[in-house]
Design a protein around this motif. Structure first.
Motif, PDB file in Angstrom:
ATOM      1  N   ASP A  15       0.709  -1.377   0.006  1.00 34.72           N
ATOM      2  CA  ASP A  15      -0.003  -0.034  -0.251  1.00 34.72           C
ATOM      3  C   ASP A  15       1.245   0.966   0.287  1.00 34.72           C
ATOM      4  O   ASP A  15       0.984   1.988   1.065  1.00 34.72           O
ATOM      5  N   THR A  16       1.643   1.991  -1.024  1.00 37.49           N
ATOM      6  CA  THR A  16       2.763   2.529  -1.603  1.00 37.49           C
ATOM      7  C   THR A  16       1.665   3.653  -1.770  1.00 37.49           C
ATOM      8  O   THR A  16       1.928   5.134  -2.337  1.00 37.49           O
ATOM      9  N   ALA A  17      -0.291   3.717  -1.652  1.00 36.57           N
ATOM     10  CA  ALA A  17      -1.189   4.786  -2.182  1.00 36.57           C
ATOM     11  C   ALA A  17      -0.943   5.536  -1.245  1.00 36.57           C
ATOM     12  O   ALA A  17      -0.829   7.239  -1.436  1.00 36.57           O
ATOM     13  N   ARG A  63      -0.464  10.281  -1.463  1.00 43.03           N
ATOM     14  CA  ARG A  63       0.099   9.960  -2.301  1.00 43.03           C
ATOM     15  C   ARG A  63       0.799  10.685  -3.825  1.00 43.03           C
ATOM     16  O   ARG A  63       0.065  10.144  -4.232  1.00 43.03           O
ATOM     17  N   ASP A  65       2.010  11.668  -6.232  1.00 47.47           N
ATOM     18  CA  ASP A  65       2.830  10.637  -7.104  1.00 47.47           C
ATOM     19  C   ASP A  65       2.527   9.578  -7.483  1.00 47.47           C
ATOM     20  O   ASP A  65       2.382   8.975  -8.455  1.00 47.47           O
ATOM     21  N   TRP A  66       1.789   8.576  -6.307  1.00 47.43           N
ATOM     22  CA  TRP A  66       1.151   7.840  -6.930  1.00 47.43           C
ATOM     23  C   TRP A  66      -0.161   7.605  -7.442  1.00 47.43           C
ATOM     24  O   TRP A  66      -0.053   6.596  -8.793  1.00 47.43           O
ATOM     25  N   SER A  69       1.561   6.322 -11.017  1.00 41.52           N
ATOM     26  CA  SER A  69       1.932   4.715 -11.122  1.00 41.52           C
ATOM     27  C   SER A  69       1.133   4.020 -11.794  1.00 41.52           C
ATOM     28  O   SER A  69       0.329   4.310 -12.336  1.00 41.52           O
ATOM     29  N   GLU A  71       0.264   1.344 -11.020  1.00 40.55           N
ATOM     30  CA  GLU A  71      -0.645   0.699  -9.645  1.00 40.55           C
ATOM     31  C   GLU A  71      -2.016   2.123  -9.950  1.00 40.55           C
ATOM     32  O   GLU A  71      -3.068   1.338  -9.344  1.00 40.55           O
ATOM     33  N   ALA A  72      -1.891   3.186  -9.534  1.00 38.31           N
ATOM     34  CA  ALA A  72      -2.781   3.493  -9.423  1.00 38.31           C
ATOM     35  C   ALA A  72      -3.695   3.611 -10.640  1.00 38.31           C
ATOM     36  O   ALA A  72      -5.247   3.943 -10.307  1.00 38.31           O
TER      37      ALA A  72
END
Length: 509
Positions: A15-17, A63, A65-66, A69, A71-72
């Motif tokens: 979960d880098t979001a 984020r 920047d997410w 990505s 993933e987003a």
């Protein structure tokens, strides 16, 4: 479609979001299963991120920047879920065009969850519109087409820029998957954001089923989550639920006042499209007025004109009355329920006075009596109706005329009508000459330079359908700051072309 895309893959993403400290909370999912159905989005192929809202991402605890990505794109296009998300579609009922429609529900909307962060400690819900069928899709396919998704994204952010309470748009993801409407179109998914997507229709649903326990559970959830002042009333007391209704009535009045002030036509004010928090929700066949017409109907499907522009305040009260009927088992007294509904009427007039006074540049500390403001506004609107005056452009021109002390220069807007000269005399009598600069400043902050006109939205749609997103991006920029001047964007604040009056918007999306 590739059979491997028949269901979302189990997410292998970290979960880098989210920003540090932010977390998924999922408050609505804590309610009993009678309120919703848990499900996953139905994936589509070849997803592409076309728009991301970095400012909103920051406010949510995502984020920024997410959003750029891969993933987003997968998550916000409905291909996969992040750890912590609890996807569901909620059930509700409602009145549509004045008639009871029975059970409805999130037919093409899937709630992914709720993020709490330092920036939004109360939580913001994230919902995908167009991410696939749900148990409430009825005969629909659960999808949204590109044209309606562009309109929803742009208008929700335009309303936010104007300061109108509204749901927001975080992203717009497209897919070439064919969608069948009047013609074959392509698909899109808008990620919508709001503190809550609970509607009047949620309450109507449980009242119609005589499920007082669930009705009370929903009312307590809304009060305890979003209305701390109402929560001061004793739990399960009739006073608490009457206060809930009064609070919704006041919020709705403030929202409607801003709609009318900005010339915004919602187009489909069904009870299932009314937010319990007084937010503008469900951008279907909406329109900002071009020339002023109190009787303008923006929804081609609204053949009876139920939702004409001037009728919106009355319809809002009708919808609140339906909500009051739904809450009556909890309030337990008709007179108390009607008294709570009266808060709409008592709140609407001062809300209208506030927004119209600002549009006229009147000093809020020395604002004239309501009848004096109405005595200015009503004759002006009558002149605008008679001469088909462009609504937004005139208010902005009036702001400049006050700044330049040149009201007579506006006479050509009304073809030299002597009634406008009389109006100017009355208006100048209320303006304080020593406060002209301050009045103009108030007007420039209340009368936008840019609104999302139908033809501008259509031009952005046509270009995007051909792979050109530049018109969309230009609109996204100016609508985020509609009161400012944007050099090089004068064409976005011009009179609409003749062909704009022939644009027809319906409920098809």
């Amino acid at each position: 479609m590739d059979s491997s895309l028949s269901s979302p893959p189990a997410s292998s993403l970290n979960d880098t979001a989210l920003q540090p400290g932010a977390q998924w909370h999922n408050g609505f999912a804590s309610l009993p299963p009678v309120f919703y159905t848990r499900l996953q989005p139905t994936p589509m192929p070849d997803l592409a991120m076309q728009a991301g809202n970095d400012a909103l991402a920051q406010e949510m605890g995502v984020r920024p920047d997410w959003l750029a990505s891969p993933e987003a794109t997968q998550v916000l296009g409905g291909y996969t879920l992040l750890p912590g998300m609890d996807a569901l579609a909620s059930v509700y009922s409602g009145h549509q065009f004045g008639h009871w429609a029975g059970q409805l529900g999130d037919g093409r909307a899937i709630l992914l969850g709720e993020i709490r962060s330092a920036a939004a400690p109360e939580g913001l819900e994230l919902q995908l519109k167009g991410a696939g069928k749900t148990p409430y899709s009825r005969m629909g396919d659960g999808r949204a087409v590109l044209r309606s998704s562009i309109r929803e994204y742009l208008c929700s952010e335009a309303m936010h820029g104007l300061g109108v309470p509204t749901t927001r748009a975080l992203s717009l993801v497209t897919s070439p998957q064919p969608i069948y409407r009047e013609t074959v179109e392509t698909a899109a998914v808008v990620a919508r954001v709001a503190p809550s997507f609970v509607r009047f229709g949620h309450f109507e649903h449980f009242a119609a089923k005589d499920d007082t326990g669930s009705l009370r559970r929903l009312a307590d959830y809304v009060v305890e989550r979003y209305m701390p002042d109402v929560a001061q009333h004793p739990s399960s007391s009739p006073e608490r639920y009457a206060a809930l209704l009064a609070e919704v009535a006041e919020r709705t009045a403030r929202m409607i006042a801003m709609w009318q002030a900005h010339g915004f036509c919602h187009g489909v004010m069904n009870t299932d499209n009314m937010s319990i928090l007084g937010l503008t929700i469900d951008y279907g066949p909406f329109q900002f007025l071009d020339h002023y017409d109190a009787n303008h109907i923006c929804n081609h499907s609204d053949t009876a004109g139920r939702y004409a522009f001037a009728r919106q305040p009355q319809v809002a009260y009708w919808n609140l009355f339906c909500l009051g009927q739904a809450l009556l088992p909890l309030i337990e007294d008709e007179a108390t329920t009607l008294a709570a509904l009266e808060r709409y009427k008592t709140a609407l007039e001062p809300a209208m006075q506030h927004v119209l006074g600002a549009k006229l540049g009147l000093d809020p500390a020395h604002r004239p009596a309501p009848e004096a403001v109405a005595g200015l506004v009503n004759p002006l609107l009558a002149l605008m109706q008679q001469h088909r005056t462009d609504y937004s452009l005139f208010w902005r021109a009036l702001s400049q005329a006050v700044a330049d002390d040149s009201l007579p220069a506006l006479a050509p807007w009304f073809h030299g009508d002597a009634g406008f000269e009389t109006w100017c005399e009355q208006y100048q009598a209320l303006l304080q000459p020593s406060e002209r600069t301050a009045s103009a400043a108030r007007m420039f902050a209340a009368n936008p330079r840019y609104v999302l006109r139908n033809h501008l939205g259509q031009e952005a749609i046509t270009a995007a359908q051909q792979g050109n997103w530049t018109p969309f991006q230009r609109l996204q920029t100016v609508l985020a700051a509609p009161y400012a001047e944007h050099p090089g964007c004068e064409d976005l604040a011009a009179l609409p072309p003749d062909w704009a009056q022939h644009i027809e918007i319906s409920c098809s999306s």
